[in-house]
Scaffold this active site. Structure first.
Site, PDB file in Angstrom:
ATOM      1  N   GLY A 197       3.496   8.286  -5.368  1.00 50.17           N
ATOM      2  CA  GLY A 197       3.131   7.799  -6.791  1.00 50.17           C
ATOM      3  C   GLY A 197       1.494   8.006  -6.947  1.00 50.17           C
ATOM      4  N   ASP A 220       4.405  12.787  -6.933  1.00 49.13           N
ATOM      5  CA  ASP A 220       4.726  11.833  -8.519  1.00 49.13           C
ATOM      6  C   ASP A 220       5.687  12.525  -9.406  1.00 49.13           C
ATOM      7  OD1 ASP A 220       4.350  10.029 -10.299  1.00 49.13           O
ATOM      8  OD2 ASP A 220       2.408   9.400  -9.775  1.00 49.13           O
ATOM      9  N   ASP A 240      11.215  12.667  -7.191  1.00 50.60           N
ATOM     10  CA  ASP A 240      11.411  11.233  -7.527  1.00 50.60           C
ATOM     11  C   ASP A 240      11.681  10.555  -6.201  1.00 50.60           C
ATOM     12  OD1 ASP A 240      13.007   8.906  -7.853  1.00 50.60           O
ATOM     13  OD2 ASP A 240      14.452   9.722  -9.180  1.00 50.60           O
ATOM     14  N   MET A 241      10.796   9.381  -5.951  1.00 52.20           N
ATOM     15  CA  MET A 241      10.460   8.871  -4.729  1.00 52.20           C
ATOM     16  C   MET A 241      11.582   7.995  -4.336  1.00 52.20           C
ATOM     17  SD  MET A 241       8.072   5.696  -5.811  1.00 52.20           S
ATOM     18  CE  MET A 241       8.562   4.589  -7.026  1.00 52.20           C
ATOM     19  N   HIS A 258       4.596  -2.658  -5.785  1.00 47.99           N
ATOM     20  CA  HIS A 258       4.770  -4.003  -6.670  1.00 47.99           C
ATOM     21  C   HIS A 258       5.453  -3.966  -7.861  1.00 47.99           C
ATOM     22  CE1 HIS A 258       0.525  -3.696  -9.007  1.00 47.99           C
ATOM     23  NE2 HIS A 258       1.434  -2.619  -9.169  1.00 47.99           N
ATOM     24  N   GLU A 318       4.226  -9.440  -6.894  1.00 49.88           N
ATOM     25  CA  GLU A 318       3.189  -9.290  -5.862  1.00 49.88           C
ATOM     26  C   GLU A 318       3.851 -10.197  -4.587  1.00 49.88           C
ATOM     27  OE1 GLU A 318       0.624  -7.563  -6.154  1.00 49.88           O
ATOM     28  OE2 GLU A 318       1.144  -7.093  -8.139  1.00 49.88           O
TER      29      GLU A 318
END
Length: 352
Positions: A197, A220, A240-241, A258, A318
């Site tokens: 990313g 990314d 695509d992760m 997050h 978070e």
């Protein structure tokens, strides 16, 4: 005597509340005026001038209406964003402060792009549906406002996508500098690093420059890496992760995980575990760690970011150290080490 002290304390609290409540009544005014200052280029103009500028000079340079610009500057000086300094015996000029330097679009520590993103109409609209989000488990407020999630919206709206990329880049310049200065040992022995990313590659380019033995991989979505500025020492890979992560000695995340719920994070981290060496590989996560240090002056930012995640993502949040330990453990990482840095984020190292 005790009753008098209690009544005195209550009166002090009430008096404080009478003042403080106005910060919430007109709280939007401060961000709106700061955004105005960025769009007008006030900090950039004074910086380029090289010394304090009179209202007349600012008016001419920025092509503004004098009385309105004066009212804007009066507000900004009141909040110590800019300051007044004498130029001659009869004239006063407006000068930069450490805070207003961060409003310059081109400063090393600029946060202008982040402010422009967070104050944009697209980003602000979802906040009006936050209470509905708390009452219901349906779509995120962003989807309620715009009809699609933040990633789909960005893909279809290049202007907003550019705002996101520029905001992430401006934070990267601050956070990565803090990593390089505060814990450079994190990158000892790493010959290849995949930034999952990685956006336009700002963070990775800084790391490769600081640690030139590292071969960087900016990973990314294809549309993101296609327009990323190309830098020597960095390979650009679209993908695509959730499906696959390029192989490297270590995987690097900054303000990515997050955005996702626990299940999605575990899925992404498992792909990273497959991509790194089983004996010495690790994942480096640069994210907020809530409730970790009660003396952290930036803890409030993590709490604000948590509200941003609730408003703009479906399941993002978070996390506390306990929550990070859970998702990393479920993904197969057995040991973690947290290092605070001089930034909103901490550095989390996770080992198989």
């Amino acid at each position: 005597m005790g009753d008098i002290k209690v009544r005195g304390k209550k009166e002090d609290e009430d008096e404080k509340a009478e003042v403080e409540i106005w910060n919430y009544v007109f709280g939007y005014a401060k961000i709106a005026v700061v955004k105005c200052a960025i769009e007008l280029g006030i900090a950039d103009a004074i910086d380029k001038h090289g010394s304090p500028m009179t209202l007349s000079q600012l008016t001419t340079t920025l092509k503004c209406q004098p009385s309105r610009l004066y009212r804007i500057m009066r507000f900004l000086v009141h909040y110590q964003i800019f300051k007044e300094e004498p130029i001659t015996k009869d004239s006063i000029g407006f000068a930069l402060t450490p805070l207003s330097r961060r409003l310059s679009r081109h400063g090393e520590r600029s946060m202008a792009a982040m402010i422009l993103l967070q104050s944009s109409p697209v980003t602000l609209a979802p906040w009006h549906s936050l209470s509905a989000r708390v009452l219901d488990s349906g779509n995120s407020p962003f989807e309620t406002a715009h009809g699609k999630d933040v990633w789909s919206y960005a893909e279809e709206n290049p202007g907003h996508s550019k705002l996101i990329d520029e905001a992430m880049a401006c934070d990267a310049r601050v956070a990565v500098r803090a990593i390089i200065e505060g814990c450079p040992q994190v990158f000892d022995g790493i010959k290849s690093l995949v930034d999952v990313g990685g956006g336009n590659g700002t963070a990775l380019s800084m790391l490769v420059k600081a640690f030139p033995w590292i071969h960087g991989i900016d990973f990314d979505l294809p549309r993101v890496v296609a327009v990323a500025p190309k830098v020597d020492g960095i390979e650009y890979v679209g993908g695509d992760m959730f499906e696959c992560v390029p192989k490297a000695d270590a995987a690097f995340f900054m303000w990515v995980l997050h955005d996702w719920g626990d299940e999605e994070c575990i899925q992404i981290l498992k792909k990273c575990r497959e991509a790194i060496p089983q004996d010495k590989g690790k994942v480096i996560i640069v994210e907020s760690v809530l409730e970790e240090d009660e003396n952290d002056k930036l803890e409030f930012v993590g709490l604000m970011l948590d509200m941003v995640m609730m408003t703009h993502t479906n399941k993002g949040k978070e996390r506390t150290l306990k929550e990070w330990t859970y998702v990393l453990g479920e993904a197969g990482f057995t040991r973690i080490d947290v290092k605070p840095i001089h930034a909103v984020q901490s550095v989390i190292e996770a080992y198989i």
